[in-house]
Design an enzyme around this catalytic site. Structure first.
Site, PDB file in Angstrom:
ATOM      1  N   GLY A 132       4.851   5.089  -6.254  1.00  0.00           N
ATOM      2  CA  GLY A 132       5.951   5.057  -5.295  1.00  0.00           C
ATOM      3  C   GLY A 132       6.239   3.646  -4.821  1.00  0.00           C
ATOM      4  N   SER A 133       6.655   3.507  -3.562  1.00  0.00           N
ATOM      5  CA  SER A 133       7.173   2.232  -3.064  1.00  0.00           C
ATOM      6  C   SER A 133       6.139   1.122  -2.956  1.00  0.00           C
ATOM      7  CB  SER A 133       7.854   2.444  -1.708  1.00  0.00           C
ATOM      8  OG  SER A 133       9.029   3.213  -1.867  1.00  0.00           O
ATOM      9  N   VAL A 134       4.847   1.445  -2.998  1.00  0.00           N
ATOM     10  CA  VAL A 134       3.850   0.370  -3.056  1.00  0.00           C
ATOM     11  C   VAL A 134       4.082  -0.481  -4.304  1.00  0.00           C
ATOM     12  CG1 VAL A 134       1.384  -0.133  -3.335  1.00  0.00           C
ATOM     13  CG2 VAL A 134       2.115   1.602  -1.695  1.00  0.00           C
TER      14      VAL A 134
END
Length: 553
Positions: free
Chosen positions: A288-290
């Protein structure tokens, strides 16, 4: 004397001489040619030949605290031919051997068996009770059993040994060749009752195993395990929680924890053997956004964007005629703000500029798609689509961490490269291996490659600090310290199923620790990375920073 009588006398004499020579020949064969074989047969009937187990090496944390060691125990053997009353002996012994009475009786009543193993690594309390019975034909070799004095702590990392003392999981398995040592042998005379007589006739002493010293700090490990245990009760995740703490400059693992876990002293007492494996290295997930930290670093390093460049986030982006919605709708923002507030729309635009070739170059340079080589068994490679099969929509979703699967150890290793000056460090959990006072193998920090420049790394540190102070990671703030990080939330292949994650580091100006936390399918009190994973990281970071200030100065 008649002629016929002479003939009979002659035949008798010939027969006598033949029998005499046959007996003499037989005696010569017995005493010389076959004497060694017969002596061995006699010796087998009057000796006990026992394998002596070596002392398995200990495992220590970086401060010398024992994580795995040996405690006194015993191996129990039987010579069935010396057991006079198998039924009675079975009734007396079975409860101390973890065997059922019928199985034990079957072994003890088999007079064709010269030697039988009744139990290995029997606890000392039971061994003392067996010794007190003083049963002829029952032998005890004083030995040891593996013990993990901290119970569940570091269970999936340490693993455990089998009843024979060999490593089965974790470091006990991957380092078994160092820990196990070399067995010895004892040959002793026994009397008619099967008891040893005098000193061993032959004794080959075992060679003890090597000791292992880890990079793990038990204090930080305790902080980490406490934090995820509390979170497990609060968020009730269906698939558990994983947390890793790393020194970003060296690649040393300071803590690695998963829940559910198990007690390696009783590894069978679990509801699923899946708990034995270590999700920190063996499980894969969409980051995801990591993962935007990786995309942003690649874009800044390649100079396809600047931190202050303006973008428009209308809440979606059109890619090859397909509308891909973003979870944000931020309007006019610059790239720095797009990282802080995690705009999918802006990242889709930036990766389009970067292109497939450059993006894949950085994905591979950061170590995704291949094992890191950490000394733990069962490490997965992750999953990355072949570059030849990437379409514009795939490229767009990969920019914000979907359509790519990584392992937790890969993610924290890559994240550490972003904030340590740009160097991808080989993660390692072993400090050194020692034999006595001699270090026989040392694991020093190793730079795999430089991925981004120090300038890009410094820029990313500044932006990630603002992500915590002003953006989606505010729950990770630690009063009195500077913290940077990035949140992530991924729908986990099914509606309503999410992986909430957070990668953070501190202090921003000189990172000493990096933390990655994954909460897999939380069912209570939220599902976003900023509300679920960031507070866990905050607890770990805060306790560790204060510990460093008081003890590690």
């Amino acid at each position: 004397m008649t002629k016929s009588l002479k003939r009979r006398t002659f035949i008798v004499l010939i027969f006598f001489f033949i029998m005499t020579f046959a007996l003499i020949g037989r005696l010569i064969w017995i005493q010389s040619i076959n004497s060694e074989k017969l002596a061995m047969a006699v010796e087998r009937q009057s000796t006990a030949d026992i394998i002596l187990k070596p002392q398995r090496g200990n495992i220590y944390d970086v401060n010398g605290n024992i994580l795995a060691c040996n405690v006194p125990a015993g191996d129990v053997f039987a010579a069935p031919k010396f057991i006079k009353n198998p039924q009675k002996v079975s009734e007396e012994l079975y409860k101390y051997l973890n065997m059922d009475k019928d199985s034990l009786y079957k072994i003890l009543s088999n007079k064709d068996s010269e030697w039988a193993v009744l139990g290995r690594s029997i606890p000392l309390e039971n061994i003392n009770k067996i010794k007190s019975l003083n049963i002829p034909g029952i032998y005890i070799e004083d030995t040891f059993m593996r013990n993990y004095p901290n119970g569940k702590m570091l269970s999936q990392v340490l693993g455990f040994t089998g009843i024979d003392g060999n490593g089965l999981y974790g470091l006990e398995y991957s380092l078994d060749k160092y820990l196990s040592g070399i067995p010895g042998r004892e040959i002793s005379l026994v009397d008619a009752e099967g008891r040893k007589v005098g000193v061993p006739s032959k004794l080959y002493k075992p060679t003890n195993g090597d000791n292992i010293v880890l990079t793990i700090d038990s204090v930080i490990q305790s902080y980490t395990e406490k934090a995820i245990k509390n979170a497990y009760e609060k968020y009730k995740p269906e698939n558990g929680i994983t947390a890793i703490v790393m020194n970003p400059k060296t690649g040393e693992i300071l803590a690695m924890a998963n829940i559910p876990d198990f007690d390696p002293n009783n590894p069978q007492k679990i509801s699923s053997q899946d708990y034995w494996s270590n999700p920190a290295v063996s499980s894969i997930y969409e980051p995801g956004s990591v993962f935007k930290v990786i995309t942003a670093s690649a874009a800044l390093e390649s100079a396809v964007v600047t931190p202050d460049e303006q973008f428009d986030d209308p809440g979606y982006y059109i890619v090859s005629g397909h509308r891909i919605n973003s979870w944000t709708k931020l309007g006019k923002i610059n790239f720095e703000e797009a990282i802080e507030k995690s705009s999918d729309t802006v990242f889709m635009q930036v990766v389009e500029r970067l292109g497939v070739d450059a993006f894949y170059k950085y994905i591979q340079a950061f170590g995704f798609g291949t094992p890191t080589g950490i000394e733990l068994p069962g490490e997965a490679s992750g999953m990355i689509l072949p570059k030849s099969k990437i379409y514009p929509v795939d490229l767009a979703t990969m920019s914000f961490g979907q359509g790519i699967a990584v392992t937790p150890i890969q993610m924290i290793t890559a994240f550490s490269a972003v904030i340590n000056g740009g160097n991808l460090m080989a993660p390692h959990i072993i400090k050194y291996i020692e034999n006595g006072d001699k270090i026989i193998k040392e694991y020093k920090p190793q730079i795999v490659r430089q991925v981004i420049s120090k300038k890009t790394s410094d820029t990313m540190k500044y932006i990630l600090e603002k992500t915590v102070t002003e953006g989606t990671g505010q729950a990770a703030q630690v009063p009195g310290y500077t913290v940077g990080g990035k949140t992530g939330t991924t729908e986990n292949y099914a509606p309503g199923k999410y992986v909430a994650s957070f990668a953070g580091f501190a202090p921003v100006e000189n990172p000493k620790i990096a933390v990655l936390v994954l909460v897999k399918n939380p069912t209570q009190n939220g599902h976003m990375g900023g509300e679920v994973a960031a507070p866990i990281a905050q607890e770990i970071l805060g306790n560790t920073l204060r510990y460093y200030d008081t003890v590690k100065k």
